[in-house]
Design a protein around this motif. Structure first.
Motif, mmCIF file in Angstrom:
data_model
loop_
_atom_site.group_PDB
_atom_site.id
_atom_site.type_symbol
_atom_site.label_atom_id
_atom_site.label_comp_id
_atom_site.label_asym_id
_atom_site.label_seq_id
_atom_site.Cartn_x
_atom_site.Cartn_y
_atom_site.Cartn_z
ATOM 1 N N ALA A 281 1.141 -0.925 -0.101
ATOM 2 C CA ALA A 281 0.344 -0.471 -0.054
ATOM 3 C C ALA A 281 1.422 1.557 0.223
ATOM 4 C CB ALA A 281 -1.101 0.427 1.518
ATOM 5 N N ARG A 282 1.642 1.129 0.480
ATOM 6 C CA ARG A 282 2.767 2.863 0.436
ATOM 7 C C ARG A 282 3.313 2.297 -0.632
ATOM 8 N NH1 ARG A 282 4.915 1.252 6.013
ATOM 9 N NH2 ARG A 282 6.657 0.096 4.892
ATOM 10 N N SER A 283 4.009 1.312 -1.131
ATOM 11 C CA SER A 283 5.071 1.588 -2.168
ATOM 12 C C SER A 283 3.992 2.083 -3.938
ATOM 13 C CB SER A 283 5.951 0.106 -2.802
ATOM 14 O OG SER A 283 4.565 -0.429 -2.955
ATOM 15 N N ILE A 284 2.808 1.913 -3.425
ATOM 16 C CA ILE A 284 1.913 1.966 -4.534
ATOM 17 C C ILE A 284 0.775 3.435 -4.595
ATOM 18 C CG2 ILE A 284 1.937 -0.199 -5.797
ATOM 19 C CD1 ILE A 284 -0.098 -0.777 -5.045
ATOM 20 N N GLY A 285 0.803 3.636 -2.801
ATOM 21 C CA GLY A 285 0.500 4.668 -2.719
ATOM 22 C C GLY A 285 -1.291 4.892 -2.520
ATOM 23 N N MET A 286 -1.704 3.495 -2.242
ATOM 24 C CA MET A 286 -3.419 2.919 -2.544
ATOM 25 C C MET A 286 -3.250 3.003 -0.923
ATOM 26 S SD MET A 286 -4.816 1.543 -5.272
ATOM 27 C CE MET A 286 -4.403 1.477 -6.691
ATOM 28 N N SER A 287 -4.772 3.060 -0.859
ATOM 29 C CA SER A 287 -5.697 3.545 0.397
ATOM 30 C C SER A 287 -5.798 1.973 1.480
ATOM 31 C CB SER A 287 -6.975 3.796 0.580
ATOM 32 O OG SER A 287 -8.048 2.805 -0.513
ATOM 33 N N ALA A 288 -5.649 1.911 2.197
ATOM 34 C CA ALA A 288 -5.914 0.607 2.930
ATOM 35 C C ALA A 288 -7.295 0.337 2.366
ATOM 36 C CB ALA A 288 -6.303 1.140 4.450
ATOM 37 N N LEU A 289 -8.496 0.832 2.318
ATOM 38 C CA LEU A 289 -9.662 -0.138 1.399
ATOM 39 C C LEU A 289 -9.232 -0.448 0.518
ATOM 40 C CD1 LEU A 289 -12.622 0.014 1.520
ATOM 41 C CD2 LEU A 289 -12.701 2.088 0.856
ATOM 42 N N VAL A 290 -8.909 0.274 -0.177
ATOM 43 C CA VAL A 290 -8.341 -0.700 -1.873
ATOM 44 C C VAL A 290 -7.246 -1.544 -1.586
ATOM 45 C CG1 VAL A 290 -7.158 -0.774 -4.417
ATOM 46 C CG2 VAL A 290 -8.953 1.757 -3.360
ATOM 47 N N VAL A 291 -6.035 -1.570 -0.714
ATOM 48 C CA VAL A 291 -5.873 -3.168 -0.488
ATOM 49 C C VAL A 291 -5.975 -3.933 0.535
ATOM 50 C CG1 VAL A 291 -3.545 -3.324 0.984
ATOM 51 C CG2 VAL A 291 -3.470 -1.386 -0.626
ATOM 52 N N GLY A 292 -6.977 -3.990 1.400
ATOM 53 C CA GLY A 292 -8.222 -4.567 1.802
ATOM 54 C C GLY A 292 -8.599 -5.353 0.663
ATOM 55 N N ILE B 75 -13.615 -7.092 -13.817
ATOM 56 C CA ILE B 75 -14.332 -6.522 -13.635
ATOM 57 C C ILE B 75 -14.555 -5.656 -12.654
ATOM 58 C CG2 ILE B 75 -16.223 -4.937 -14.808
ATOM 59 C CD1 ILE B 75 -16.374 -7.334 -16.327
ATOM 60 N N TYR B 76 -14.768 -5.753 -11.595
ATOM 61 C CA TYR B 76 -14.662 -5.371 -10.101
ATOM 62 C C TYR B 76 -13.568 -4.550 -9.804
ATOM 63 C CZ TYR B 76 -15.543 -4.199 -5.206
ATOM 64 O OH TYR B 76 -14.864 -3.533 -3.961
ATOM 65 N N LEU B 77 -12.684 -5.673 -9.667
ATOM 66 C CA LEU B 77 -10.510 -5.060 -10.065
ATOM 67 C C LEU B 77 -10.446 -4.025 -10.102
ATOM 68 C CD1 LEU B 77 -9.313 -9.162 -9.003
ATOM 69 C CD2 LEU B 77 -9.929 -7.172 -6.988
ATOM 70 N N ALA B 78 -10.787 -4.586 -12.017
ATOM 71 C CA ALA B 78 -10.024 -2.948 -12.006
ATOM 72 C C ALA B 78 -10.784 -2.079 -11.794
ATOM 73 C CB ALA B 78 -10.616 -3.193 -13.885
ATOM 74 N N VAL B 79 -11.721 -1.921 -12.112
ATOM 75 C CA VAL B 79 -12.718 -0.970 -12.094
ATOM 76 C C VAL B 79 -12.310 -0.465 -10.619
ATOM 77 C CG1 VAL B 79 -14.747 0.109 -11.314
ATOM 78 C CG2 VAL B 79 -14.592 -0.934 -13.240
ATOM 79 N N THR B 80 -12.237 -1.000 -9.155
ATOM 80 C CA THR B 80 -11.660 -1.030 -8.287
ATOM 81 C C THR B 80 -10.438 0.265 -8.241
ATOM 82 O OG1 THR B 80 -13.126 -1.888 -6.518
ATOM 83 C CG2 THR B 80 -11.506 -1.359 -5.928
ATOM 84 N N VAL B 81 -9.420 -0.558 -8.748
ATOM 85 C CA VAL B 81 -7.694 0.379 -8.629
ATOM 86 C C VAL B 81 -8.332 1.103 -9.699
ATOM 87 C CG1 VAL B 81 -5.754 -0.893 -9.172
ATOM 88 C CG2 VAL B 81 -7.590 -2.681 -8.176
ATOM 89 N N THR B 82 -8.391 0.862 -10.888
ATOM 90 C CA THR B 82 -8.642 2.370 -11.359
ATOM 91 C C THR B 82 -9.110 3.361 -10.871
ATOM 92 O OG1 THR B 82 -8.216 0.769 -13.876
ATOM 93 C CG2 THR B 82 -9.052 3.678 -13.434
ATOM 94 N N SER B 83 -10.272 3.343 -10.497
ATOM 95 C CA SER B 83 -10.845 4.596 -9.535
ATOM 96 C C SER B 83 -9.711 4.815 -8.657
ATOM 97 C CB SER B 83 -12.176 4.125 -9.437
ATOM 98 O OG SER B 83 -12.574 3.106 -8.334
ATOM 99 N N ALA B 84 -9.123 3.626 -8.085
ATOM 100 C CA ALA B 84 -8.437 4.611 -6.526
ATOM 101 C C ALA B 84 -7.128 5.359 -6.805
ATOM 102 C CB ALA B 84 -8.263 3.694 -6.370
ATOM 103 N N GLN B 85 -6.681 5.059 -8.221
ATOM 104 C CA GLN B 85 -5.292 5.304 -8.666
ATOM 105 C C GLN B 85 -6.499 6.838 -9.126
ATOM 106 O OE1 GLN B 85 -4.262 2.696 -11.841
ATOM 107 N NE2 GLN B 85 -2.619 1.866 -10.338
ATOM 108 N N ARG B 86 -6.717 7.035 -9.529
ATOM 109 C CA ARG B 86 -7.995 8.381 -9.984
ATOM 110 C C ARG B 86 -7.959 9.449 -8.900
ATOM 111 N NH1 ARG B 86 -10.569 6.108 -15.441
ATOM 112 N NH2 ARG B 86 -8.614 5.722 -16.541
ATOM 113 N N SER B 87 -8.785 8.743 -8.036
ATOM 114 C CA SER B 87 -8.749 9.518 -6.721
ATOM 115 C C SER B 87 -7.727 10.489 -6.094
ATOM 116 C CB SER B 87 -9.445 7.995 -5.621
ATOM 117 O OG SER B 87 -9.884 9.229 -4.647
ATOM 118 N N PRO B 88 -8.468 11.374 -5.659
ATOM 119 C CA PRO B 88 -7.577 12.899 -5.316
ATOM 120 C C PRO B 88 -7.298 13.179 -3.689
ATOM 121 C CG PRO B 88 -9.941 14.113 -6.078
ATOM 122 C CD PRO B 88 -9.780 12.006 -6.549
ATOM 123 N N ASP B 89 -8.490 11.863 -3.608
ATOM 124 C CA ASP B 89 -9.088 11.895 -1.927
ATOM 125 C C ASP B 89 -7.683 11.225 -1.763
ATOM 126 O OD1 ASP B 89 -9.543 11.448 0.772
ATOM 127 O OD2 ASP B 89 -11.154 10.215 0.324
#
Length: 174
Positions: A31-42, A139-153
């Protein structure tokens, strides 16, 4: 229960707990190395890793001619995850539920459950049904990861402290 069965049970539990610790540490690092949220990694890495034993049991059961065990494992695990794991977690400390979970992920989980219900109504889950379910997951995984990478939050970015000690970390969130 025989001594070998008891030893196998205890040994499996010890390995499970140890593996869980390695999983959390690895997920934290990822999560730290790719800058993802705990939610997305979970929703992705941790959920797959914790489902691996269930996949092995269900696959083995299905191949051995025990499809009821495979289905029971999946349904029972989901019931235990929702009521036991979340229930015990909430007893220990209030769980913060991000709006994405309520607006997106829970409805998707319910929708996937309805799809499973529909494909199982005829009394079997065929290979074609399995392909459909698996494609839906991809499809769910692709959408989840893609939207997390684009999220400004950035408020929900993961720290090792949040994953390794979520009870204390929840008090430090904004």
């Amino acid at each position: 229960m025989s001594a070998i069965a008891l030893l196998s049970l205890v040994g499996g539990f010890v390995l499970l707990v140890g593996g869980g610790e390695f999983l959390v540490r690895g997920a934290t690092s990822l999560a730290r190395s790719i800058g993802m949220s705990a939610l997305v990694v979970g929703l992705t890495v941790v959920s797959f890793a914790t489902s691996a034993p269930e996949l092995a049991v269900s696959t083995g059961a299905a191949l051995s001619g025990y499809p009821g065990l495979a289905i029971g494992n999946v349904v029972g695990s989901n019931i235990a995850n929702i009521f036991l794991i979340l229930g015990v977690g909430a007893l220990m400390a209030p769980l913060i539920v991000k709006s994405q979970i309520i607006r997106v992920d829970i409805p998707i989980m319910i929708g996937f459950s309805v799809v499973l219900l529909v494909v199982a109504l005829d009394g079997s889950i065929s290979r074609v049904n399995g392909i459909i379910l698996f494609v839906m997951l991809l499809i769910y995984l692709a959408v989840t990861v893609t939207s997390a990478q684009r999220s400004p939050d950035r408020r929900w970015r993961t720290t090792s402290h949040q994953l390794l000690n979520p009870i204390r970390a929840q008090n430090k969130r904004p």
